[in-house]
Design a protein around this motif. Structure first.
Motif, PDB file in Angstrom:
ATOM      1  N   GLY A 124     -21.303 -24.364  34.506  1.00 41.60           N
ATOM      2  CA  GLY A 124     -20.696 -23.190  33.396  1.00 41.60           C
ATOM      3  C   GLY A 124     -21.523 -22.816  32.565  1.00 41.60           C
ATOM      4  N   LEU A 125     -22.608 -23.151  32.383  1.00 43.43           N
ATOM      5  CA  LEU A 125     -23.588 -22.904  31.265  1.00 43.43           C
ATOM      6  C   LEU A 125     -24.181 -21.364  31.213  1.00 43.43           C
ATOM      7  N   ARG A 177      -7.990 -17.496  49.050  1.00 43.52           N
ATOM      8  CA  ARG A 177      -8.956 -16.351  49.523  1.00 43.52           C
ATOM      9  C   ARG A 177      -9.745 -16.174  48.278  1.00 43.52           C
ATOM     10  N   ALA A 178      -9.409 -15.946  47.138  1.00 46.45           N
ATOM     11  CA  ALA A 178      -9.818 -15.515  46.016  1.00 46.45           C
ATOM     12  C   ALA A 178     -11.088 -16.379  45.660  1.00 46.45           C
ATOM     13  N   TRP A 179     -10.887 -17.516  45.810  1.00 44.59           N
ATOM     14  CA  TRP A 179     -11.869 -18.748  45.486  1.00 44.59           C
ATOM     15  C   TRP A 179     -13.062 -18.466  46.760  1.00 44.59           C
ATOM     16  N   GLN A 180     -12.734 -18.352  47.800  1.00 44.50           N
ATOM     17  CA  GLN A 180     -13.698 -18.063  49.070  1.00 44.50           C
ATOM     18  C   GLN A 180     -14.297 -16.623  48.724  1.00 44.50           C
ATOM     19  N   ASN A 190     -16.648 -19.914  33.775  1.00 44.82           N
ATOM     20  CA  ASN A 190     -17.113 -18.735  34.552  1.00 44.82           C
ATOM     21  C   ASN A 190     -16.984 -18.757  35.995  1.00 44.82           C
ATOM     22  N   THR A 191     -17.427 -17.667  36.829  1.00 44.49           N
ATOM     23  CA  THR A 191     -17.411 -17.711  38.215  1.00 44.49           C
ATOM     24  C   THR A 191     -18.096 -18.733  38.886  1.00 44.49           C
ATOM     25  N   GLY A 192     -19.506 -19.030  38.369  1.00 46.05           N
ATOM     26  CA  GLY A 192     -20.138 -20.147  38.772  1.00 46.05           C
ATOM     27  C   GLY A 192     -19.795 -21.349  38.975  1.00 46.05           C
ATOM     28  N   HIS A 193     -18.936 -21.752  37.585  1.00 46.49           N
ATOM     29  CA  HIS A 193     -18.324 -22.913  37.323  1.00 46.49           C
ATOM     30  C   HIS A 193     -17.093 -23.052  38.392  1.00 46.49           C
ATOM     31  N   LEU A 194     -16.360 -21.781  38.518  1.00 47.58           N
ATOM     32  CA  LEU A 194     -15.177 -21.993  39.547  1.00 47.58           C
ATOM     33  C   LEU A 194     -15.532 -22.264  40.954  1.00 47.58           C
TER      34      LEU A 194
END
Length: 159
Positions: A30-31, A94-97, A134-138
């Motif tokens: 998340g950096l 589905r959102a995660w995918q 953030n989305t990378g961390h997600l």
């Protein structure tokens, strides 16, 4: 296009350098580029160049897709499994995918059958629920919670 098959990023991968692996690991946690630069002792512009190279090697454009592609190809060790602290809904799954496999907001929205605004709001809600920076961390957390795995393949960037 619905009829087009997913591409296999494993077939196109060039091995990441040790520095690129360090950069994508930090992004997965998340950096921001500035934070990665501080952690690795380099300028944010150098981090940007490393991320561009990672994207070229993994055929991935967005930060979350780069994280997922790095895990799928084995360039980045997957996180230790964690127990998801809530019962996930199919909409959340589905959102995660979508975040992990689609580079553009339009692609994500289309996959979810929502407008771009609705898709963005759904992803923000998922990030808040998962405590993702953030989305990378997600995406990293999605692998830790075993919502995502290496069978979720990345859509071609031009879709």
């Amino acid at each position: 296009m619905a009829g087009r098959a997913f591409h296999s990023i494993k077939a196109h991968t060039t091995q990441l350098t040790a520095r690129e692996t360090s950069v994508i690991q930090q992004v997965a946690h998340g950096l921001s580029n500035e934070e990665v630069g501080k952690a690795l002792g380099v300028q944010p512009g150098t981090v940007t160049r490393h991320l561009s190279s990672i994207g070229d090697k993994l055929l991935a454009r967005s930060r979350p897709v780069k994280v997922h592609a790095a895990i799928v190809t084995g360039a980045l060790q997957p996180p230790e499994p964690l127990v998801l602290p809530w019962e996930i809904t199919e909409e959340e799954r589905r959102a995660w995918q979508a975040v992990a496999t689609r580079a553009r907001p339009r692609q994500i929205a289309r996959f979810l059958g929502l407008s771009e605004l609705e898709a963005s709001l759904r992803i923000q809600a998922l990030m808040a629920r998962a405590a993702a920076r953030n989305t990378g961390h997600l995406v990293w957390l999605g692998h830790a919670y075993q919502v995502l795995d290496v069978t979720h393949t990345v859509m071609p960037p031009d879709e």
